[in-house]
Write an enzyme that holds these catalytic residues in place. Structure first.
Site, mmCIF file in Angstrom:
data_model
loop_
_atom_site.group_PDB
_atom_site.id
_atom_site.type_symbol
_atom_site.label_atom_id
_atom_site.label_comp_id
_atom_site.label_asym_id
_atom_site.label_seq_id
_atom_site.Cartn_x
_atom_site.Cartn_y
_atom_site.Cartn_z
ATOM 1 N N CYS A 29 -68.958 64.018 87.024
ATOM 2 C CA CYS A 29 -67.809 63.646 88.056
ATOM 3 C C CYS A 29 -66.523 63.632 87.496
ATOM 4 O O CYS A 29 -66.333 62.758 86.320
ATOM 5 C CB CYS A 29 -68.343 62.208 88.549
ATOM 6 S SG CYS A 29 -66.803 61.646 90.052
ATOM 7 N N LEU A 30 -65.639 64.116 88.104
ATOM 8 C CA LEU A 30 -64.348 64.142 87.578
ATOM 9 C C LEU A 30 -63.699 62.687 87.357
ATOM 10 O O LEU A 30 -62.777 62.359 86.358
ATOM 11 C CB LEU A 30 -63.258 64.870 88.423
ATOM 12 C CG LEU A 30 -63.663 66.331 88.338
ATOM 13 C CD1 LEU A 30 -62.618 67.262 89.574
ATOM 14 C CD2 LEU A 30 -63.580 67.124 87.017
ATOM 15 N N GLN A 38 -60.950 60.548 95.100
ATOM 16 C CA GLN A 38 -60.620 60.738 93.749
ATOM 17 C C GLN A 38 -59.185 60.843 93.315
ATOM 18 O O GLN A 38 -58.907 61.013 92.129
ATOM 19 C CB GLN A 38 -61.487 61.900 93.440
ATOM 20 C CG GLN A 38 -63.060 61.618 93.457
ATOM 21 C CD GLN A 38 -63.898 62.850 92.734
ATOM 22 O OE1 GLN A 38 -64.122 63.921 93.635
ATOM 23 N NE2 GLN A 38 -64.203 62.840 91.589
ATOM 24 N N HIS A 72 -73.097 64.785 96.881
ATOM 25 C CA HIS A 72 -72.565 64.126 95.868
ATOM 26 C C HIS A 72 -70.867 63.658 96.394
ATOM 27 O O HIS A 72 -70.450 62.578 96.425
ATOM 28 C CB HIS A 72 -71.881 64.691 94.563
ATOM 29 C CG HIS A 72 -71.017 64.284 93.350
ATOM 30 N ND1 HIS A 72 -71.693 64.152 92.351
ATOM 31 C CD2 HIS A 72 -69.901 63.928 93.540
ATOM 32 C CE1 HIS A 72 -70.491 63.349 91.555
ATOM 33 N NE2 HIS A 72 -69.563 63.420 92.163
ATOM 34 N N GLU A 73 -70.316 64.764 97.038
ATOM 35 C CA GLU A 73 -68.827 64.447 97.521
ATOM 36 C C GLU A 73 -68.923 63.431 98.861
ATOM 37 O O GLU A 73 -68.064 62.770 98.886
ATOM 38 C CB GLU A 73 -68.105 65.798 97.842
ATOM 39 C CG GLU A 73 -68.098 66.907 96.828
ATOM 40 C CD GLU A 73 -67.409 66.135 95.358
ATOM 41 O OE1 GLU A 73 -66.523 64.972 95.639
ATOM 42 O OE2 GLU A 73 -67.770 66.672 94.568
ATOM 43 N N HIS A 98 -68.894 60.099 97.871
ATOM 44 C CA HIS A 98 -67.552 59.421 97.506
ATOM 45 C C HIS A 98 -66.732 58.902 98.654
ATOM 46 O O HIS A 98 -66.062 57.983 98.670
ATOM 47 C CB HIS A 98 -66.636 60.892 96.761
ATOM 48 C CG HIS A 98 -66.922 60.698 95.376
ATOM 49 N ND1 HIS A 98 -66.667 59.886 94.476
ATOM 50 C CD2 HIS A 98 -67.137 61.733 94.508
ATOM 51 C CE1 HIS A 98 -66.701 60.179 93.299
ATOM 52 N NE2 HIS A 98 -67.187 61.570 93.236
ATOM 53 N N GLY A 130 -66.162 70.271 93.035
ATOM 54 C CA GLY A 130 -65.899 69.706 94.089
ATOM 55 C C GLY A 130 -65.186 68.520 93.964
ATOM 56 O O GLY A 130 -65.039 68.138 92.593
HETATM 57 ZN ZN ZN Z 1 -67.744 62.880 91.837
#
Ligand code: ZN
Length: 180
Positions: A101-102, A53, A143-144, A147, A48
């Site tokens: 997480c990226l 991000q 999670h997304e 963000h 995701g």
């Molecule tokens: Zn993340």
């Protein structure tokens, strides 16, 4: 195909802002951005990725779950763009599982999430969708969505003792896969 965008990391203020609603989905720039977000998530082996991000404070994220080196047990799901999402209802039941997480490279944490959620969002063609997700996909969605509200998974953990490095996490999951 989409182009690869730079990923914002923890410490950049864009990850701590509330992202704004998308009102011009038919705009070619927005559609190209969605393609770029999908390509960037795929390149980074994410399941995701959310617009903040990549430094775009917009309420858009991608779920593209498939098994990869970062998530060997992920279920298959075609890359799906989720726009202006909201959670309509959720199961009281929560489950803890590992997340990464990226934007926070090298760290994993055990994060409690609602097991099942009922959600509403716009698809990239502008149609309104209502769906129920559970388990891993519900986890990605939560999670997304966080963000888009300036929240990262570190804010959701119960204890710092439930944080591990990527190296130790890889050892942990290879041990648990051996046991199956
Ligand atoms: Zn993340």
């Amino acid at each position: 195909m989409g182009k690869i965008l730079e990923i914002a990391e923890l410490g950049h203020p864009v990850l701590r802002e509330r992202a704004s609603e998308v009102e011009n989905l038919e705009d070619e720039g927005v559609q190209n951005f969605i393609d770029n977000l999908i390509a960037t998530g795929a390149e980074a082996n994410g399941v995701g990725i959310a617009a903040p991000q990549v430094y775009e404070s917009k309420r858009i994220f991608i779920i593209s779950s498939r098994p990869n080196v970062r998530y060997p047990k992920a279920p298959e799901m075609e890359p799906t763009a989720i726009i202006n999402p909201s959670i309509l209802s959720f199961s009281e039941e929560k489950e803890k599982d590992w997340e990464g997480c990226l934007s926070i490279p090298g760290i994993r944490g055990l994060v409690p999430r609602h097991r099942t959620i009922k959600v509403k969002y716009l698809a990239r063609d502008g149609k309104e969708v209502e769906r129920e997700f559970s388990d891993f996909i519900a986890r990605i969605f939560q999670h997304e969505l966080d963000h888009l509200n300036g929240i990262v998974f570190l804010d959701r953990i119960d204890s710092n003792k439930e944080l591990v490095t990527e190296k130790e996490y890889q050892k942990l999951i290879s041990r648990s896969l051996d046991n199956e």
